[in-house]
Design an enzyme around this catalytic site. Structure first.
Site, PDB file in Angstrom:
ATOM      1  N   HIS A 187       2.867 -15.383 -15.814  1.00  0.00           N
ATOM      2  CA  HIS A 187       2.302 -14.200 -15.737  1.00  0.00           C
ATOM      3  C   HIS A 187       0.776 -14.547 -15.211  1.00  0.00           C
ATOM      4  O   HIS A 187       0.060 -15.396 -15.666  1.00  0.00           O
ATOM      5  CB  HIS A 187       2.190 -13.524 -17.002  1.00  0.00           C
ATOM      6  CG  HIS A 187       1.483 -12.041 -16.887  1.00  0.00           C
ATOM      7  ND1 HIS A 187       2.086 -10.872 -16.423  1.00  0.00           N
ATOM      8  CD2 HIS A 187       0.086 -11.792 -17.510  1.00  0.00           C
ATOM      9  CE1 HIS A 187       1.204 -10.147 -16.469  1.00  0.00           C
ATOM     10  NE2 HIS A 187       0.118 -10.384 -17.199  1.00  0.00           N
ATOM     11  N   GLY A 196       1.012  -6.000 -17.616  1.00  0.00           N
ATOM     12  CA  GLY A 196       1.355  -4.961 -16.569  1.00  0.00           C
ATOM     13  C   GLY A 196       0.719  -5.105 -15.414  1.00  0.00           C
ATOM     14  O   GLY A 196       0.405  -6.318 -14.943  1.00  0.00           O
ATOM     15  N   LEU A 222       9.341  -8.252 -18.832  1.00  0.00           N
ATOM     16  CA  LEU A 222       8.577  -9.300 -17.948  1.00  0.00           C
ATOM     17  C   LEU A 222       7.435 -10.090 -18.602  1.00  0.00           C
ATOM     18  O   LEU A 222       7.186 -11.207 -18.438  1.00  0.00           O
ATOM     19  CB  LEU A 222       7.990  -8.558 -16.784  1.00  0.00           C
ATOM     20  CG  LEU A 222       7.813  -9.448 -15.221  1.00  0.00           C
ATOM     21  CD1 LEU A 222       9.015 -10.067 -15.277  1.00  0.00           C
ATOM     22  CD2 LEU A 222       7.558  -8.628 -14.244  1.00  0.00           C
ATOM     23  N   ASP A 223       6.408  -9.588 -19.392  1.00  0.00           N
ATOM     24  CA  ASP A 223       5.237 -10.019 -20.000  1.00  0.00           C
ATOM     25  C   ASP A 223       5.519 -10.378 -21.338  1.00  0.00           C
ATOM     26  O   ASP A 223       4.247 -10.591 -22.136  1.00  0.00           O
ATOM     27  CB  ASP A 223       4.038  -8.886 -19.621  1.00  0.00           C
ATOM     28  CG  ASP A 223       3.815  -8.784 -18.411  1.00  0.00           C
ATOM     29  OD1 ASP A 223       4.260  -9.239 -17.362  1.00  0.00           O
ATOM     30  OD2 ASP A 223       3.142  -7.638 -18.217  1.00  0.00           O
ATOM     31  N   GLU A 224       6.361 -10.301 -21.918  1.00  0.00           N
ATOM     32  CA  GLU A 224       6.486 -10.867 -23.409  1.00  0.00           C
ATOM     33  C   GLU A 224       7.697 -12.279 -23.116  1.00  0.00           C
ATOM     34  O   GLU A 224       7.822 -12.682 -22.464  1.00  0.00           O
ATOM     35  CB  GLU A 224       7.269  -9.664 -24.315  1.00  0.00           C
ATOM     36  CG  GLU A 224       6.566  -8.490 -23.884  1.00  0.00           C
ATOM     37  CD  GLU A 224       6.247  -7.908 -25.323  1.00  0.00           C
ATOM     38  OE1 GLU A 224       6.844  -8.054 -26.434  1.00  0.00           O
ATOM     39  OE2 GLU A 224       4.985  -7.208 -25.399  1.00  0.00           O
TER      40      GLU A 224
END
Lengths: 278, 278, 278, 278
Positions: A187, A196, A222-224
């Site tokens: 990320h 996000g 996607l971001d965790e």
């Protein structure tokens, strides 16, 4: 003489190190390196030992299983190349860094294929004699698109990790569940800041003095998921968000490659949305 | 219930972890944390365990001595404040950082005294109710001066560490031998670059883009001995050597305090001009 | 011969550097250092020059005003000690670092007073002969408490900056407006991650591998406003959140002191929730 | 409308900024960015401006020449791709990083050829359609070998930079003089520590806690010359020198690529064994 990585996680209790090291001693194994960690808050015990000796892998697992608690995780892994699939979109830097390391023999990995929703990187990847599979998302529902990707991945056997090297589409929970604990993402921010879309634009707007990148396993979205590695660089007022993006790429590739190496060397335990890294 | 730090170093051989952990298990001790390292090149084994339980310290040492090799180093340390003497010259930053941390209760240390060859820092140190001893070097031969310092130090009992917080005079081998393995120094460069006088001037002249600091034990002379911690900061063409010196102070104090904490918590093994830090 | 810092911000247009440097040339001023920056996105021009020469400050301002656009900001500052008030709660590290630097003559500042809602730090601050004002919040409404603090601050004349050195209470917009552009805070995370209470606990729960600190001007609420400086350190699985807090303090103090020095040397422009730092 | 990078260095005197900015103003040029630096110690002035407008390059140079001191250096450069030759030996990482960046369009450069004393990297480089020239040193005197390389380089026209991406042979002063100010090297240590052969082994033996890399222009011999960029990473007791070497490669490639970009963007001035970098 074989070498094994022995990975144990269990609820903590007295004597675990003693029990494991007794087994090693009994099998006349040499401990090359040994790391333990006890998370007192959650009462969890983690241990990674590298041993060598003349032993049968299954016998070793059986012996460990006998002395260790029931609920315990026991893995005995022989160091060998793992099979990975890389997913990318259009950007070359993170993918390219992995390919160069692969070429240099730095990674314990076979890169089985690169999958992308665009064909932009095809000629580049082909230079390395690695199959490039374009699965365009255009005209497809998200589900349909993912089905095609899942199918493509499952056409290969024994995939250990799926590396999202700047794959810019959100994955559904179903996709993630299909490859549970196997998906690693980079990320482009120091999570949990700037979750996000377009984190560099967000970072610019907030006027930050550092930007960063985070490599993590993907669980729900996607971001965790458990963070493996993070790094930052300093920026100043003279950076436009495009400059941040450009400079950020250098961090992204470093962090992703670092995380990938840790995974390939069986150095990562995950639990409770966190990682233990030996 | 007592807590102990068990420190073991030995020539490596099979079964050391097993033997030690068996003793812990036999004494019904709980391992709070455990670190091991084997230096394959020199075949040395190092282990630091923090245990708690209801045990007599000498019995534990005896039990360990019985199972471990003869040449082995065994220390069982109760966590308690160590006695330190700080030596300084005129600069306040490294000394001040230690005093603030001491005031904040961050350090496992009693600061027994500050010794300096100047009285510049006396009023500052006195604020903290710590004895300040000025031992001027003026008009004295190096040997005479050091004799006075040695005498002053030895007038206190049980000194564990002597911290050179920018003490700007060279110590003789005799001084160093008198307090073997007890003297810690902060050198204002990333050793081994810029040994000797005015490293910032040297760094400026070489046109470097990083400057740094090194905390190390002192063995033979001021700039040698096992390195404990190093850190750097980036500089650029706009830094005069005075600017480098000013900015460098921030690194010096951070590195020295970090090294001191490691020593106070019994986390450092030294051998062959190097340190193992757990 | 006097030295001046000339600070100009304006909407960008052709010839600004030319106009300013012509004035300097006309006054026979020597440019010791010069920095400019144009933010193309917002079309803003910033310039900081250090000049020396034999000139009357008001004449210089008048001359600049004549050639520069109407809306332009022009400041001509003589380097001299600024008056600051430090606000703290119970923690000593960030406050202590500033006091030591002050003692060492590193800061262009008079520390006029330390204000706290507790008396814990009183004996420490008194060592430095700096007034310590305890204004307890107990039994008081937020507004009443702040009124007392405002009164205390305003009892001193010419306060340039109010430094929140781990002042752990939220300030109301009214307080912030009263001292607009003068309040500097250290937040114990790399903003914008972990806004709000106990960021180290939040960071621990998220399983991060870096923790950080952010110094910023306060505009609306405690965790917003233009960022001046940020720094991070790496952590690993072995850090409890208390360990993160302890290690984090070292970053906090470094970042706050760095930001304070920049402000004291008139190196910071703020606009649109961001800073330009020369 | 053209864009130019204007690079000026001169002995410092009053009014230089004024004179240059007057010329820009007279030519109706827009200053996109502007950096100046005065080295007071050596009384040198450096300025880099990026301007755009409708101007003839030679007229601009003439106008600047007229107002600036005689001894002054004036360069007006149009941003365009520079021609570089990369020299390597057997290691892929630093070379590979540059090739990937080139592929990604990140570099203002044409890679004209890769020259090596071995053919190991030939198949890799060929993937990128870049000529690979093997000039083996075997059976040749140093002079003969270098003559062949010089010949090969001179067979291409307009080479701006020669990048030593881990070229592991020492170059003679004659070679260096032939391509004065054009040779950039990556040294695998933070210079000036560990000059000479196998710096990682040296670093390991000294027991350092940081390792680094230095990019620099080559003047007299391989490890000297003005430093452009330096970076470090932390290591610990568990690193063998081979581990240091492996990890060090990541720093080497980052530092060399960073330095190369600075050079390609005309951001580096050199003087007196140092660099000014804007």
């Amino acid at each position: 003489m074989s070498q094994y990585r022995v990975l144990i996680d269990a609820n903590d209790e007295k004597g675990l190190v003693h029990k494991v090291s007794s087994i090693f001693y009994g099998f006349d194994l040499n401990i090359l390196s040994n790391s333990e960690f006890v998370d007192k808050e959650s009462n969890k015990f983690f241990m990674r030992s590298v041993v060598d000796g003349d032993v049968n892998k299954n016998e070793l697992i059986n012996a460990l299983t006998e002395v260790l608690p029931n609920e315990c995780g026991i893995k005995v892994v022989e160091p060998k190349k793992k099979n990975i699939i890389i997913m990318a979109t259009k950007e070359i830097h993170a993918l390219g860094d992995i390919l160069i390391r692969h070429e240099a023999g730095e990674l314990e990995a076979n890169i089985v294929a690169v999958i992308s929703n665009y064909n932009n990187l095809e000629s580049f990847v082909s230079k390395f004699d690695i199959p490039y599979i374009t699965i365009s998302h255009e005209g497809l529902e998200r589900q349909e698109h993912e089905n095609k990707i899942i199918e493509a991945i499952q056409s290969f056997e024994g995939i250990d990790f799926i590396v999202l090297a700047k794959y810019m589409r959100i994955l559904t929970p179903r996709f993630v569940e299909t490859f549970e604990n196997k998906i690693m993402n980079i990320h482009h921010s120091f999570l949990p800041a700037f979750i996000g879309a377009n984190p560099y634009k967000q970072a610019y707007d907030r006027g930050v003095k550092i930007i960063g990148a985070t490599a993590h396993f993907v669980n729900n979205n996607l971001d965790e998921g458990p963070i493996i590695a993070q790094e930052i660089i300093h920026v100043n007022h003279a950076y436009s968000w495009k400059d941040m993006q450009r400079s950020g790429r250098d961090v992204e590739k470093v962090v992703l490659s670092r995380a990938l190496k840790l995974a390939l060397e069986d150095r990562i335990f995950t639990y409770a949305n966190r990682t233990v890294i030996f």
